[in-house]
Design a protein around this motif. Structure first.
Motif, PDB file in Angstrom:
ATOM      1  N   UNK A  62      29.296 -22.861  18.412  1.00 47.87           N
ATOM      2  CA  UNK A  62      30.006 -24.168  18.956  1.00 47.87           C
ATOM      3  C   UNK A  62      30.517 -24.131  20.404  1.00 47.87           C
ATOM      4  N   UNK A  63      31.080 -22.796  20.934  1.00 50.04           N
ATOM      5  CA  UNK A  63      31.412 -22.779  22.299  1.00 50.04           C
ATOM      6  C   UNK A  63      30.888 -21.567  22.896  1.00 50.04           C
ATOM      7  N   UNK A  64      30.469 -21.813  23.994  1.00 49.51           N
ATOM      8  CA  UNK A  64      30.298 -20.589  25.039  1.00 49.51           C
ATOM      9  C   UNK A  64      31.078 -20.685  26.360  1.00 49.51           C
ATOM     10  N   UNK A 103      46.224 -23.089  27.071  1.00 48.52           N
ATOM     11  CA  UNK A 103      46.072 -24.635  26.548  1.00 48.52           C
ATOM     12  C   UNK A 103      44.928 -25.236  27.322  1.00 48.52           C
ATOM     13  N   UNK A 104      44.926 -24.912  28.702  1.00 51.10           N
ATOM     14  CA  UNK A 104      43.952 -25.560  29.734  1.00 51.10           C
ATOM     15  C   UNK A 104      42.614 -24.554  29.941  1.00 51.10           C
ATOM     16  N   UNK A 105      42.762 -23.268  29.767  1.00 47.61           N
ATOM     17  CA  UNK A 105      41.558 -22.420  29.975  1.00 47.61           C
ATOM     18  C   UNK A 105      41.585 -22.260  31.435  1.00 47.61           C
ATOM     19  N   UNK A 106      40.434 -21.515  31.904  1.00 49.76           N
ATOM     20  CA  UNK A 106      40.462 -21.221  33.215  1.00 49.76           C
ATOM     21  C   UNK A 106      38.798 -21.256  33.756  1.00 49.76           C
ATOM     22  N   UNK A 107      37.997 -21.328  32.703  1.00 53.59           N
ATOM     23  CA  UNK A 107      36.488 -21.156  32.967  1.00 53.59           C
ATOM     24  C   UNK A 107      35.650 -22.331  32.601  1.00 53.59           C
ATOM     25  N   UNK A 108      34.399 -22.136  32.487  1.00 54.43           N
ATOM     26  CA  UNK A 108      33.753 -23.322  32.007  1.00 54.43           C
ATOM     27  C   UNK A 108      33.250 -23.049  30.591  1.00 54.43           C
ATOM     28  N   UNK A 109      33.523 -24.025  29.584  1.00 56.98           N
ATOM     29  CA  UNK A 109      32.835 -24.012  28.426  1.00 56.98           C
ATOM     30  C   UNK A 109      31.301 -24.950  28.218  1.00 56.98           C
ATOM     31  N   UNK A 110      30.507 -24.314  27.469  1.00 54.96           N
ATOM     32  CA  UNK A 110      29.368 -25.054  27.144  1.00 54.96           C
ATOM     33  C   UNK A 110      29.536 -25.311  25.528  1.00 54.96           C
ATOM     34  N   UNK A 111      29.676 -26.663  25.373  1.00 51.03           N
ATOM     35  CA  UNK A 111      30.032 -26.937  23.857  1.00 51.03           C
ATOM     36  C   UNK A 111      28.946 -27.604  23.201  1.00 51.03           C
ATOM     37  N   UNK A 112      28.807 -27.566  21.921  1.00 55.69           N
ATOM     38  CA  UNK A 112      27.964 -28.192  20.988  1.00 55.69           C
ATOM     39  C   UNK A 112      27.949 -29.778  21.083  1.00 55.69           C
ATOM     40  N   UNK A 113      26.944 -30.364  21.275  1.00 55.39           N
ATOM     41  CA  UNK A 113      26.980 -31.888  21.387  1.00 55.39           C
ATOM     42  C   UNK A 113      27.246 -32.221  20.001  1.00 55.39           C
ATOM     43  N   UNK A 134      36.182 -25.669  39.393  1.00 56.51           N
ATOM     44  CA  UNK A 134      35.507 -25.186  37.956  1.00 56.51           C
ATOM     45  C   UNK A 134      35.444 -26.368  37.253  1.00 56.51           C
ATOM     46  N   UNK A 135      34.181 -26.517  36.585  1.00 51.94           N
ATOM     47  CA  UNK A 135      34.027 -27.541  35.719  1.00 51.94           C
ATOM     48  C   UNK A 135      34.341 -26.842  34.607  1.00 51.94           C
ATOM     49  N   UNK A 136      35.129 -27.840  33.895  1.00 53.92           N
ATOM     50  CA  UNK A 136      35.875 -27.238  32.688  1.00 53.92           C
ATOM     51  C   UNK A 136      35.014 -27.158  31.202  1.00 53.92           C
ATOM     52  N   UNK A 137      34.347 -28.004  31.351  1.00 52.37           N
ATOM     53  CA  UNK A 137      33.419 -28.243  29.895  1.00 52.37           C
ATOM     54  C   UNK A 137      31.940 -29.212  30.195  1.00 52.37           C
ATOM     55  N   UNK A 138      31.064 -28.599  29.677  1.00 50.70           N
ATOM     56  CA  UNK A 138      29.657 -29.196  29.855  1.00 50.70           C
ATOM     57  C   UNK A 138      28.971 -29.164  28.476  1.00 50.70           C
ATOM     58  N   UNK A 139      28.310 -30.326  28.321  1.00 48.24           N
ATOM     59  CA  UNK A 139      27.358 -30.323  27.027  1.00 48.24           C
ATOM     60  C   UNK A 139      25.976 -29.647  27.429  1.00 48.24           C
ATOM     61  N   UNK A 140      25.310 -29.225  26.530  1.00 47.67           N
ATOM     62  CA  UNK A 140      24.120 -28.437  26.726  1.00 47.67           C
ATOM     63  C   UNK A 140      23.099 -29.254  27.863  1.00 47.67           C
ATOM     64  N   UNK A 141      22.930 -30.457  27.557  1.00 50.26           N
ATOM     65  CA  UNK A 141      22.025 -31.229  28.344  1.00 50.26           C
ATOM     66  C   UNK A 141      22.375 -31.131  29.918  1.00 50.26           C
TER      67      UNK A 141
END
Length: 439
Positions: free
Chosen positions: A260-262, A280-290, A218-225
């Motif tokens: 800020x975060x989805x 602390x580490x979460x378990x899913x994917x966050x799409x975060x504000x650039x 699972x990808x932890x974090x993504x920027x909108x682009x």
């Protein structure tokens, strides 16, 4: 007495409980999630968020339930440009399905039996005409009939209910100023509500618990682009998950509009919502504000910026002095935060592979940027790097920041706990405190 997992988990989640209290979350519960056996646990967890002082707007969808009801009635679902065409016959069934789901969800949120997690909870579930719709009209010669879009949202009315500790429940049917009803997508409602409420988070569910990367994890974090790029690739696949694509599209829109975060988490794994929000580490994917700030590994051209940052701290005796030549040799150990070309923070991970440990060192943040916890951001990055190298432990030496390290989960240890090479170099006159974090 041995510390139980319950006690340990409760303590670790406490900072997140405090951080989330009073915040506004828009939770999008798609029809796919509602069909799952674990839906009761998901709704219980949503109720728990409310009990912890989080302001919750719950938006439910019914895409698969509607499609099944239409087929059972001998009607084939019709779409144009990924939007449902809602004629009179379809709309009669859609209203029945959406109304039944609203009653079912309200009933589950109202449950307070003594053998359930909601024992003693008194949750006020509020539904109403918070969303005003308008028709989509005709597109490329196709009449959408009763399919609509958001025209206006009564944000003041929603906030009043949230301030009274109620959960606001919204479905895919909304009224118009002319007294008609229209069928909307849950994704659009959730997105527009999150944007106009200035929500802190928008949360959705899918089957795998996020976005799966090339390595199968699972990808932890993504920027909108990047999320938009993944969405494009996803939609090229004939068998792609419609719910995942819809959430990604919604998350990109919400983030670019200021949410800020989805978060995208699993509806199949029990407790994934709580793990994502309270660990602390979460378990899913966050799409975060650039952001204008970039967290990245240092390169040789960053030497000047790092020196400008650490020299004042070296002169104050807070950091051990490093020469330019030493920095050039060690530049691969450094991670930094850059803002508009300026190095505003840095930290290093020094390897001790013989003992399978690493040293967190040379933490420095520009004086003008010390109000946003960038030190914690750098520490999290170094911890992630250490875990990728499968280190057992991370240690640090400090003379002034003992409490900060303790707040981050480090514990005080002795010189004897240092790697052999570091033990030989320990300066007993400087008398630095030694702290360690088990990974």
């Amino acid at each position: 007495m041995r510390t139980t997992e319950l006690v340990s988990g409760f303590r670790q989640s406490a900072p997140y409980v405090n951080a989330h209290r009073g915040k506004t979350f828009v939770v999008m519960l798609g029809g796919e999630a509602i069909m799952q056996p674990g839906i009761r646990s998901i709704i219980n967890d949503v109720a728990l968020l409310n009990s912890l002082g989080i302001k919750v707007v719950l938006v439910y969808g019914a895409r698969p339930q509607i499609n099944q009801a239409l087929r059972n009635a001998g009607l084939e679902p019709q779409y144009h440009n990924r939007i449902r065409v809602t004629d009179d016959d379809s709309f009669r069934l859609i209203k029945q399905v959406a109304g039944a789901l609203q009653l079912d969800i309200t009933a589950r949120l109202s449950m307070s039996l003594s053998n359930t997690p909601m024992q003693g909870a008194q949750i006020n579930v509020v539904s109403g005409n918070f969303v005003i719709a308008q028709p989509l009209g005709v597109d490329e010669g196709v009449d959408y009939f009763h399919s609509g879009k958001v025209r206006r949202i009564d944000t003041a009315g929603i906030r009043r209910q949230l301030d009274n500790n109620g959960i606001v429940l919204m479905g895919p049917i909304a009224a118009s100023v002319t007294g008609e009803s229209f069928n909307l997508t849950a994704e659009e409602i959730a997105t527009q509500v999150a944007i106009r409420l200035k929500a802190d988070k928008m949360i959705g569910f899918n089957d795998v618990g996020g976005i799966v990367g090339e390595n199968g994890e699972i990808t932890a974090e993504l920027m909108p682009n990047m999320a938009e790029h993944i969405l494009y690739e996803l939609e090229q696949q004939e068998d792609h998950c419609v719910g995942t694509a819809a959430f990604l599209r919604a998350a990109v829109t919400a983030c670019r509009a200021g949410v800020p975060r989805c978060h995208l988490v699993s509806y199949a794994e029990d407790g994934s919502l709580l793990q994502e929000l309270f660990s602390r580490d979460g378990i899913g994917t966050q799409i975060v504000t650039e952001s204008a700030e970039k967290l990245r590994r240092a390169v040789i051209s960053d030497i000047g910026g790092i020196l400008d940052l650490i020299r004042p701290l070296e002169q104050q005796g807070l950091l051990v002095r490093r020469s330019r030549e030493q920095l050039e040799m060690e530049i691969d150990y450094f991670t930094l935060i850059e803002r508009d070309g300026l190095v505003i923070g840095c930290a290093a991970l020094y390897p001790f592979p013989e003992e399978n440990v690493g040293e967190f060192a040379c933490l420095a943040v520009h004086p003008d940027y010390r109000d946003a916890d960038r030190g914690t951001t750098l520490l999290k990055s170094v911890i992630q790097q250490a875990r990728q190298r499968k280190y057992d432990r991370l240690f640090a030496l400090t003379t002034r920041s003992i409490h900060w390290f303790l707040e981050q989960g480090f514990e005080l240890v002795t010189v004897d706990d240092l790697p052999a090479q570091k033990k030989q170099l320990y300066n007993y006159q400087r008398r630095s405190k030694i702290l360690a974090l088990d990974l």
